[in-house]
Design a protein around this motif. Structure first.
Motif, PDB file in Angstrom:
ATOM      1  N   UNK A 336       0.809  -1.139  -0.182  1.00  0.00           N
ATOM      2  CA  UNK A 336       0.009   0.162   0.114  1.00  0.00           C
ATOM      3  C   UNK A 336       1.264   1.076   0.086  1.00  0.00           C
ATOM      4  N   UNK A 337       0.426   2.127  -0.989  1.00  0.00           N
ATOM      5  CA  UNK A 337       0.977   3.518  -0.858  1.00  0.00           C
ATOM      6  C   UNK A 337       0.303   4.546  -0.447  1.00  0.00           C
ATOM      7  N   UNK A 338       0.838   5.698   0.104  1.00  0.00           N
ATOM      8  CA  UNK A 338       0.088   7.004   0.368  1.00  0.00           C
ATOM      9  C   UNK A 338      -0.376   7.775  -0.770  1.00  0.00           C
ATOM     10  N   UNK A 339       0.055   7.667  -2.063  1.00  0.00           N
ATOM     11  CA  UNK A 339      -0.162   8.673  -3.049  1.00  0.00           C
ATOM     12  C   UNK A 339       1.040   9.406  -3.088  1.00  0.00           C
ATOM     13  N   UNK A 340       1.315   9.845  -4.327  1.00  0.00           N
ATOM     14  CA  UNK A 340       2.511  10.806  -4.785  1.00  0.00           C
ATOM     15  C   UNK A 340       2.145  11.846  -5.635  1.00  0.00           C
ATOM     16  N   UNK A 341       3.363  12.399  -6.189  1.00  0.00           N
ATOM     17  CA  UNK A 341       3.010  13.379  -7.367  1.00  0.00           C
ATOM     18  C   UNK A 341       2.458  12.884  -8.616  1.00  0.00           C
ATOM     19  N   UNK A 342       2.576  11.442  -8.710  1.00  0.00           N
ATOM     20  CA  UNK A 342       2.263  10.906 -10.065  1.00  0.00           C
ATOM     21  C   UNK A 342       0.622  10.564 -10.217  1.00  0.00           C
ATOM     22  N   UNK A 343      -0.130  10.317 -11.188  1.00  0.00           N
ATOM     23  CA  UNK A 343      -1.336   9.988 -11.175  1.00  0.00           C
ATOM     24  C   UNK A 343      -1.702   8.576 -10.833  1.00  0.00           C
ATOM     25  N   UNK A 367      -3.124 -20.683  -9.221  1.00  0.00           N
ATOM     26  CA  UNK A 367      -2.603 -21.189  -7.933  1.00  0.00           C
ATOM     27  C   UNK A 367      -3.753 -21.234  -6.862  1.00  0.00           C
ATOM     28  N   UNK A 368      -5.176 -20.741  -7.266  1.00  0.00           N
ATOM     29  CA  UNK A 368      -6.162 -20.769  -6.611  1.00  0.00           C
ATOM     30  C   UNK A 368      -6.555 -19.683  -5.644  1.00  0.00           C
ATOM     31  N   UNK A 369      -5.566 -18.823  -6.162  1.00  0.00           N
ATOM     32  CA  UNK A 369      -5.709 -17.395  -5.269  1.00  0.00           C
ATOM     33  C   UNK A 369      -6.392 -16.231  -5.947  1.00  0.00           C
ATOM     34  N   UNK A 370      -6.320 -14.988  -5.430  1.00  0.00           N
ATOM     35  CA  UNK A 370      -6.842 -13.718  -6.008  1.00  0.00           C
ATOM     36  C   UNK A 370      -5.913 -12.717  -5.786  1.00  0.00           C
ATOM     37  N   UNK A 371      -5.948 -11.635  -6.621  1.00  0.00           N
ATOM     38  CA  UNK A 371      -5.289 -10.629  -6.784  1.00  0.00           C
ATOM     39  C   UNK A 371      -6.199  -9.429  -6.900  1.00  0.00           C
ATOM     40  N   UNK A 372      -6.251  -8.479  -5.940  1.00  0.00           N
ATOM     41  CA  UNK A 372      -7.025  -7.096  -5.992  1.00  0.00           C
ATOM     42  C   UNK A 372      -6.225  -5.940  -6.086  1.00  0.00           C
ATOM     43  N   UNK A 373      -6.373  -5.115  -6.896  1.00  0.00           N
ATOM     44  CA  UNK A 373      -5.628  -3.727  -6.790  1.00  0.00           C
ATOM     45  C   UNK A 373      -6.561  -2.588  -7.363  1.00  0.00           C
ATOM     46  N   UNK A 374      -6.455  -1.415  -6.683  1.00  0.00           N
ATOM     47  CA  UNK A 374      -7.066  -0.499  -6.906  1.00  0.00           C
ATOM     48  C   UNK A 374      -6.817   0.598  -5.712  1.00  0.00           C
ATOM     49  N   UNK A 375      -7.630   1.756  -5.776  1.00  0.00           N
ATOM     50  CA  UNK A 375      -7.561   2.780  -4.913  1.00  0.00           C
ATOM     51  C   UNK A 375      -7.902   2.296  -3.451  1.00  0.00           C
ATOM     52  N   UNK A 376      -7.530   3.187  -2.522  1.00  0.00           N
ATOM     53  CA  UNK A 376      -7.991   2.778  -1.154  1.00  0.00           C
ATOM     54  C   UNK A 376      -9.027   3.654  -0.811  1.00  0.00           C
ATOM     55  N   UNK A 377     -10.249   3.300  -0.338  1.00  0.00           N
ATOM     56  CA  UNK A 377     -11.668   4.023  -0.196  1.00  0.00           C
ATOM     57  C   UNK A 377     -11.452   5.066   0.982  1.00  0.00           C
ATOM     58  N   UNK A 378     -11.748   6.315   0.536  1.00  0.00           N
ATOM     59  CA  UNK A 378     -11.686   7.546   1.358  1.00  0.00           C
ATOM     60  C   UNK A 378     -10.430   7.908   1.855  1.00  0.00           C
ATOM     61  N   UNK A 379      -9.346   7.292   0.946  1.00  0.00           N
ATOM     62  CA  UNK A 379      -7.910   7.916   1.557  1.00  0.00           C
ATOM     63  C   UNK A 379      -7.314   7.894  -0.224  1.00  0.00           C
ATOM     64  N   UNK A 381      -3.996   7.101  -2.319  1.00  0.00           N
ATOM     65  CA  UNK A 381      -3.151   5.820  -2.462  1.00  0.00           C
ATOM     66  C   UNK A 381      -3.667   5.057  -3.237  1.00  0.00           C
ATOM     67  N   UNK A 382      -2.689   3.920  -3.513  1.00  0.00           N
ATOM     68  CA  UNK A 382      -2.963   2.603  -4.176  1.00  0.00           C
ATOM     69  C   UNK A 382      -2.802   1.455  -3.239  1.00  0.00           C
ATOM     70  N   UNK A 383      -3.420   0.385  -3.637  1.00  0.00           N
ATOM     71  CA  UNK A 383      -3.229  -0.839  -2.517  1.00  0.00           C
ATOM     72  C   UNK A 383      -3.254  -1.891  -3.501  1.00  0.00           C
ATOM     73  N   UNK A 384      -2.536  -3.113  -3.162  1.00  0.00           N
ATOM     74  CA  UNK A 384      -2.425  -4.302  -3.913  1.00  0.00           C
ATOM     75  C   UNK A 384      -2.416  -5.362  -3.027  1.00  0.00           C
ATOM     76  N   UNK A 385      -3.492  -6.103  -3.091  1.00  0.00           N
ATOM     77  CA  UNK A 385      -3.612  -7.294  -2.145  1.00  0.00           C
ATOM     78  C   UNK A 385      -3.748  -8.803  -2.752  1.00  0.00           C
ATOM     79  N   UNK A 386      -2.762  -9.410  -2.401  1.00  0.00           N
ATOM     80  CA  UNK A 386      -2.595 -10.966  -2.948  1.00  0.00           C
ATOM     81  C   UNK A 386      -2.658 -11.936  -2.161  1.00  0.00           C
ATOM     82  N   UNK A 387      -3.770 -12.841  -2.195  1.00  0.00           N
ATOM     83  CA  UNK A 387      -3.905 -14.021  -1.336  1.00  0.00           C
ATOM     84  C   UNK A 387      -3.816 -15.210  -2.062  1.00  0.00           C
ATOM     85  N   UNK A 388      -2.923 -16.236  -1.799  1.00  0.00           N
ATOM     86  CA  UNK A 388      -2.768 -17.483  -2.442  1.00  0.00           C
ATOM     87  C   UNK A 388      -2.748 -18.788  -1.248  1.00  0.00           C
ATOM     88  N   UNK A 389      -3.567 -19.742  -1.609  1.00  0.00           N
ATOM     89  CA  UNK A 389      -3.232 -20.825  -0.685  1.00  0.00           C
ATOM     90  C   UNK A 389      -1.956 -21.543  -0.456  1.00  0.00           C
TER      91      UNK A 389
END
Length: 390
Positions: A336-343, A367-379, A381-389
């Motif tokens: 997770x990042x807090x956002x910067x000068x870039x878009x 692998x039977x997992x999932x990856x979610x990426x997108x902006x952080x709600x109400x904040x 920055x950008x977040x990447x979340x990976x879950x794999x068994x």
């Protein structure tokens, strides 16, 4: 070690129903139904059974069934004294049935106990127990000693034959499991050998080629820097430096892939800390670290690397946090990042290496997992979340 047939239990494979064919299962079910039918018929065919006596008789039949089920479970787990106690309860029920006029039920229980104890208990316990039961049966019922003795010997032989058959089936089941384990180990050894061969080929061809490119690019950079400054010289120097950087990154990726193929990868937490040190990111590890399959470890590393690359491209100067969580049956990575000068990217951008988060999502799903990426709600920055068994 010398086997002790008199004191040893039958194996758990022999006492369980594993490995039984469908025909054997149907035969076993038919025998149980026959025994239950004989008990019920002998109970309700008596003229003196009515009213509360009928209720007591039904309760007795259910109690006998519960004790028989308990005897099966305790012998399966090799618990001696609970098994003997339940067997004595069943024999006591047989004596009580004989004394209350249910002779057929008593005979069925006596015979069933004799066969079952020979089949499922250590012989040093089963033989005295069965002999004591038949001695009491002979004394209390007044049966002829010779006929009772013949019946006893026949039941003993029947129980022992069932015991030998169960042991043979258990041994076959155990050998089959060992053969499957040996085949799985052989297949794993062959896979490791093939991976080692691929690693050698990659090292001999690709790694050597990239190393040579680095040497030539570094020589070219040093030679170009000796030329007089000018737009053309600066442009060429910039391209050579960029090519050298790409070759260095490619060589690092190749070495990492070689380590994965050889099963020599560094601990995941240490790799993330080393990766985050360049960008000053914070790394946290939750749960108990444990070795992960090579595919899972490699996917986590690639996603972390790609997420940090995207931060450098689209949010320079942002604060970055990396969280690695070991669950009971999975592993979770959150970058997770807090956002910067870039878009902040609206979708899943591709990295400069050509293997972006979209490819990571596909790899996680394989692998039977999932990856979610997108902006952080109400904040920001950008977040990447990976879950794999794992």
């Amino acid at each position: 070690m010398t086997p002790q047939p008199w004191t040893n239990w039958p194996s758990r494979e022999a006492l369980s129903r594993e490995g039984l064919t469908d025909a054997r299962r149907r035969l076993s079910a038919a025998v149980r139904l026959l025994v239950c039918g004989a008990l019920l018929w002998s109970t309700f065919s008596q003229r003196h059974v009515s009213g509360w006596s009928a209720v007591a008789a039904v309760a007795g039949v259910f109690a006998v069934g519960f004790c028989a089920w308990g005897f099966y479970r305790t012998t399966l787990s090799h618990r001696l004294w609970p098994s003997v106690a339940l067997l004595l309860l069943l024999l006591g029920a047989a004596f009580a049935a004989d004394q209350t006029g249910f002779g057929v039920a008593a005979v069925v229980l006596w015979c069933g106990c004799a066969v079952t104890c020979i089949e499922r208990l250590p012989l040093i316990i089963a033989l005295p127990t069965a002999l004591a039961a038949f001695t009491g049966y002979t004394i209390l019922t007044g049966e002829e000693l010779l006929s009772t003795l013949i019946t006893t010997v026949g039941l003993f032989l029947g129980g022992y034959v069932l015991r030998l058959d169960a042991e043979a089936r258990g041994n076959a089941h155990r050998l089959l499991a060992q053969e499957r384990a040996a085949r799985a180990a052989e297949a794993e050894t062959a896979a490791l050998a093939e991976r080692a061969r691929i690693a050698r080929d990659i090292h001999d061809v690709l790694a050597h080629s990239l190393s040579a490119q680095l040497v030539h690019l570094e020589a070219a950079r040093l030679r170009i820097e000796q030329e007089p400054r000018g737009p053309f010289r600066d442009q060429i120097l910039e391209r050579v430096v960029a090519a050298r950087s790409m070759a260095r990154e490619g060589l690092a990726e190749t070495r990492q892939a070689l380590s994965a193929l050889r099963g020599e990868m560094a601990p995941l937490g240490d790799y993330l800390r080393e990766l985050a040190a360049t960008d000053g990111a914070e790394v946290g590890v939750e749960g108990t670290p444990r070795p992960l399959p090579a595919e899972v470890s490699q996917t986590v590393r690639r996603v972390a690397q790609e997420a940090l690359t995207n931060v450098r491209k689209h949010a320079p100067g942002a604060r970055v946090s990396i969280l690695l969580r070991y669950g009971a049956d999975d592993v979770v990575l959150v970058v997770r990042d807090s956002g910067g000068r870039g878009r902040v990217p609206a979708g899943l951008p591709m990295s400069g290496s050509g293997y972006g988060l979209l490819g990571m999502r596909e790899r996680a799903e394989l692998l039977g997992g999932a990856l979610e990426a997108g902006g952080v709600p109400d904040e920001e920055g950008f977040s990447v979340r990976l879950r794999v068994p794992a």
